[in-house]
Design an enzyme around this catalytic site. Structure first.
Site, PDB file in Angstrom:
ATOM      1  N   GLU A 197      21.121  -3.912  40.133  1.00 47.65           N
ATOM      2  CA  GLU A 197      20.132  -4.850  40.699  1.00 47.65           C
ATOM      3  C   GLU A 197      18.718  -4.291  40.670  1.00 47.65           C
ATOM      4  O   GLU A 197      17.777  -5.002  40.330  1.00 47.65           O
ATOM      5  CB  GLU A 197      20.487  -5.169  42.163  1.00 47.65           C
ATOM      6  CG  GLU A 197      21.610  -6.159  42.287  1.00 47.65           C
ATOM      7  CD  GLU A 197      22.012  -6.393  43.744  1.00 47.65           C
ATOM      8  OE1 GLU A 197      21.486  -5.708  44.648  1.00 47.65           O
ATOM      9  OE2 GLU A 197      22.886  -7.261  43.954  1.00 47.65           O
TER      10      GLU A 197
ATOM     11  N   ASP B 169      23.835   8.523  23.728  1.00 47.51           N
ATOM     12  CA  ASP B 169      22.794   8.563  24.774  1.00 47.51           C
ATOM     13  C   ASP B 169      21.700   9.583  24.460  1.00 47.51           C
ATOM     14  O   ASP B 169      21.008  10.059  25.366  1.00 47.51           O
ATOM     15  CB  ASP B 169      23.404   8.845  26.168  1.00 47.51           C
ATOM     16  CG  ASP B 169      24.378   7.753  26.587  1.00 47.51           C
ATOM     17  OD1 ASP B 169      24.150   6.581  26.262  1.00 47.51           O
ATOM     18  OD2 ASP B 169      25.389   8.092  27.240  1.00 47.51           O
TER      19      ASP B 169
ATOM     20  N   ASN C 298      24.074  -7.551  32.338  1.00 48.64           N
ATOM     21  CA  ASN C 298      22.805  -7.217  31.663  1.00 48.64           C
ATOM     22  C   ASN C 298      22.434  -8.287  30.648  1.00 48.64           C
ATOM     23  O   ASN C 298      21.252  -8.614  30.499  1.00 48.64           O
ATOM     24  CB  ASN C 298      22.889  -5.834  31.014  1.00 48.64           C
ATOM     25  CG  ASN C 298      22.652  -4.735  32.026  1.00 48.64           C
ATOM     26  OD1 ASN C 298      21.538  -4.534  32.484  1.00 48.64           O
ATOM     27  ND2 ASN C 298      23.727  -4.046  32.411  1.00 48.64           N
TER      28      ASN C 298
ATOM     29  N   HIS D 112      21.708   2.565  29.856  1.00 47.51           N
ATOM     30  CA  HIS D 112      22.692   3.510  30.409  1.00 47.51           C
ATOM     31  C   HIS D 112      22.448   3.637  31.914  1.00 47.51           C
ATOM     32  O   HIS D 112      21.296   3.790  32.343  1.00 47.51           O
ATOM     33  CB  HIS D 112      22.569   4.874  29.726  1.00 47.51           C
ATOM     34  CG  HIS D 112      23.593   5.842  30.219  1.00 47.51           C
ATOM     35  ND1 HIS D 112      24.916   5.792  29.811  1.00 47.51           N
ATOM     36  CD2 HIS D 112      23.505   6.840  31.126  1.00 47.51           C
ATOM     37  CE1 HIS D 112      25.589   6.734  30.456  1.00 47.51           C
ATOM     38  NE2 HIS D 112      24.766   7.374  31.247  1.00 47.51           N
TER      39      HIS D 112
END
Ligand code: GAR
Length: 196
Positions: free
Chosen positions: A172, A145, A14, A104
């Site tokens: 991806e 989260d 990332n 996440h």
């Protein structure tokens, strides 16, 4: 441009998506100024160095204290958690409210919160038999989260998926797409506010 710190713990794909987006001109409001890892051997540190970004490993003891010094030293205005596996204190997330975001690998509120990270998230999605999963970018608050959702993208679960194949597809098709876009949107907003 908003000087941005990326916090990592692992491979850093990332982070790489952010580096590539920046290079490709897709994040004009973002300056990647600092990468901090909670793990000494994280490949993310190499990715940062290769891109000419200051890269620091901070050990567990005194982590936040040292992090605060680095953030102040580098004049950081935005923090991105990109595969960062340590929980930050409520005090820290409160001070950075609206200026700290996380990626996440599920559609929150599914498969999230304490204990859901990395491959475990995809193992849980497969065990539950969901047909759609995805990724979420959200602001970070004191609840793991639990902060406001900024962006989500759904990804199909396919017959025969393993946690690894599902993780790769979610990265991806969702994570590497929505993270740079969300970071740019938040940075543009922050820059707009500071101009007022
Ligand atoms: C990514 O899938 C990220 O969404 C996830 O860890 C992986 C890190 O990969 N984060 C979490 O599970 C946080 N709860 P990377 O180091 O290659 O970016």
């Amino acid at each position: 441009m908003v000087r941005t710190a990326v916090l990592v713990s692992g491979g850093g794909t990332n982070l790489q998506a952010l580096i590539d987006a920046r290079r490709g001109g897709a994040m004009p409001h973002v300056e990647l100024a600092l990468v901090v890892s909670s793990s000494a051997g994280a490949y993310a540190l190499e990715r940062a160095k290769n891109a000419g970004i200051r890269a620091e490993y901070l050990e567990k003891t005194g982590f936040e204290e040292r992090l605060n010094s680095l953030l102040a030293e580098e004049g950081i205005g935005l923090i991105v958690l990109a595969g960062f596996l340590r929980i930050l204190s409520a005090d820290f997330t409160r001070r950075w409210a609206g200026r700290i975001i996380n990626i996440h690998p599920s559609l929150i509120p599914s498969f999230c919160g304490s204990g859901f990270y990395g491959l475990r998230v995809h193992e849980a999605a497969l065990a539950r038999g969901v047909k759609l999963t995805g990724a979420t970018v959200h602001f970070v608050n004191e609840i793991p989260d639990g902060g406001q959702i900024i962006a989500q993208r759904a990804v199909e679960v396919l017959p025969g998926d393993t946690p690894e194949t599902l993780q790769r597809r979610v990265m991806e098709r969702a994570e590497w797409v929505i993270l740079p876009a969300a970071v740019e949107a938040v940075a543009a907003e922050l820059e707009g506010e500071s101009d007022k």
